[in-house]
Scaffold this active site. Sequence first.
Site, short mmCIF file in Angstrom:
data_model
loop_
_atom_site.label_atom_id
_atom_site.label_comp_id
_atom_site.label_asym_id
_atom_site.label_seq_id
_atom_site.Cartn_x
_atom_site.Cartn_y
_atom_site.Cartn_z
N SER A 244 0.85 -1.19 0.00
CA SER A 244 0.00 0.00 0.00
C SER A 244 0.88 1.23 0.00
O SER A 244 1.99 1.23 0.56
CB SER A 244 -0.92 0.02 1.22
OG SER A 244 -0.17 0.03 2.41
N HIS A 258 -2.86 7.10 -4.27
CA HIS A 258 -2.92 5.97 -3.35
C HIS A 258 -3.10 4.69 -4.14
O HIS A 258 -3.83 4.67 -5.14
CB HIS A 258 -4.10 6.13 -2.38
CG HIS A 258 -4.55 4.83 -1.76
ND1 HIS A 258 -5.63 4.11 -2.26
CD2 HIS A 258 -4.05 4.11 -0.73
CE1 HIS A 258 -5.78 3.01 -1.54
NE2 HIS A 258 -4.84 2.98 -0.62
N ASN A 260 -3.22 0.15 -3.41
CA ASN A 260 -3.14 -0.97 -2.48
C ASN A 260 -3.51 -2.24 -3.24
O ASN A 260 -4.54 -2.28 -3.92
CB ASN A 260 -4.10 -0.74 -1.30
CG ASN A 260 -4.17 -1.94 -0.38
OD1 ASN A 260 -4.74 -2.97 -0.71
ND2 ASN A 260 -3.60 -1.79 0.80
N ARG A 262 -3.62 -6.52 -2.47
CA ARG A 262 -3.52 -7.44 -1.34
C ARG A 262 -4.09 -8.82 -1.68
O ARG A 262 -4.89 -8.98 -2.61
CB ARG A 262 -4.23 -6.87 -0.12
CG ARG A 262 -5.69 -6.54 -0.38
CD ARG A 262 -6.30 -5.70 0.74
NE ARG A 262 -7.70 -5.38 0.44
CZ ARG A 262 -8.08 -4.33 -0.26
NH1 ARG A 262 -7.19 -3.52 -0.77
NH2 ARG A 262 -9.36 -4.10 -0.47
N GLY A 411 -1.14 -6.92 17.45
CA GLY A 411 0.24 -6.92 17.00
C GLY A 411 0.49 -6.08 15.77
O GLY A 411 1.62 -6.04 15.27
N SER A 412 -0.53 -5.41 15.25
CA SER A 412 -0.34 -4.57 14.07
C SER A 412 0.56 -3.38 14.41
O SER A 412 0.61 -2.91 15.55
CB SER A 412 -1.68 -4.06 13.54
OG SER A 412 -2.46 -5.13 13.07
N ARG A 413 1.25 -2.91 13.40
CA ARG A 413 2.19 -1.80 13.61
C ARG A 413 1.47 -0.49 13.28
O ARG A 413 1.22 -0.17 12.12
CB ARG A 413 3.40 -1.99 12.71
CG ARG A 413 4.56 -1.08 13.08
CD ARG A 413 5.82 -1.57 12.40
NE ARG A 413 7.00 -0.85 12.85
CZ ARG A 413 7.47 0.25 12.27
NH1 ARG A 413 6.86 0.78 11.24
NH2 ARG A 413 8.56 0.83 12.74
#
Length: 453
Positions: A244, A258, A260, A262, A411-413
């Site tokens: 992304s 932009h 993205n 996935r 746990g995502s950043r």
Amino acid sequence: MATIVHFSALSTTRLCLKSHFKGLARSCESTFILSGSRGPSQPLLPGRRWFSRGTGVRFMSHGTAGGQSAGRSRRGALAISGAAALTAAAAVAGLLANGNHFERAEMATRISGAVENREQEAEIVERCRRFMSAPVTDISVLQSRKEEMRTKMELLIMETQAEFCKALEEVDGGTFKVDRWERKEGGGGISCVMQDGKVFEKAGVNVSVVSGYLTEEAAKQMRSRGKVLKGKDGKLPFSAMGVSSVIHPKNPHIPTVHFNYRYFEIEEEDGSKQWWFGGGTDLTPVYIDKEDAFHFHNTLKEACDKHHPQYYPDFKKWCDRYFFVRHRGETRGIGGIFFDDLDSPGQEEAFNFVKSCARTVVPCYLPIVYKHLNDSFTDEEKDWQQIRRGRYVEFNLVYDRGVKFGLATPGSRIESILMSLPLTARWEYMQEPDKGTREAEMLEVLRNPKEWV
């Protein structure tokens, strides 16, 4: 004195060939005999006989030869010349030679397969050298599962990140900071960020490859889109990966872009997997430039048309609907394409479509950047850019699926999730542009999306 040759072939010849003719007489329990006219005879291969007559060899079954053999035994053994004996021997030698040929062919096939396998592994290593960083997944793991979609997609998103970052560095003259991070629940990512450059105020290109178990909140979001998810003991193992990017230029005449792309896999209670692709590319200009809009949309359309004539019109409409700031009654920008839950017509076909779209991120955007690179702008135009960025922030924090999924995943950043936000933005109370201005023209397009191609 005549010489007698008795030998036969049977269906086990194929079995002998498979064993590469090693120990032919022993494995087939047969004997090749050259004897006197009254000597005993033993078949080479039981069940069938090859009789040599003159210099020719003909195939004959026991049933056909039975009566003739009895008659000949009363008249004496079948006599043939020494030359015929050599012919018979040559036939057996030919079988042995063919066995060697088959063995060599089989060996060549094995070698060819091994060479191809090594070439594919070497290709993965070579591709990884061009990335901004080593891939999230260890290269040896990627090599061992090179035919899996997870590997193909990870290599694609790493390539997309590298190609786009290098193109932006070339135009800006700055350098991306490469930040690798790990997620203790499984996986990690690579964030590439450039701030306060000559051209770009903030440019971020992020890759994430994560795995683990879906939270109930994340699963709820997916079920709301019609997904039927059946976990084992309430757990849903998943793998997700994507690239992304959001680019915020300094000059208000260079649009924000932009994209993205996935891939998602979920393992259900019976071990089967659901998979789908999603993504898109969209443009958010501060001022309308019809030539830019045409170039951007036409580049995307050409990529879509390679796969299905309905992809562009359908995904363009979807983009306009998705990037809609409902509480403002306007779209975030002039759109592009957007799709999600793409799981047809087949996995490879869907992947090839995503690959075509990912290949457009440089050619659809960089020509626009170069075109407006040296455009002058006023303080008022800069203020309008800041207001439009405020709308951008509103959409990302309130509606964007990727942001919502990331914030709901343990746990995502957070730094990588919020990478899409600009360094600066502006909110003015009851701001409305004057009629007839370029700002009002922009707002009209955002409230009533147009067809650009």
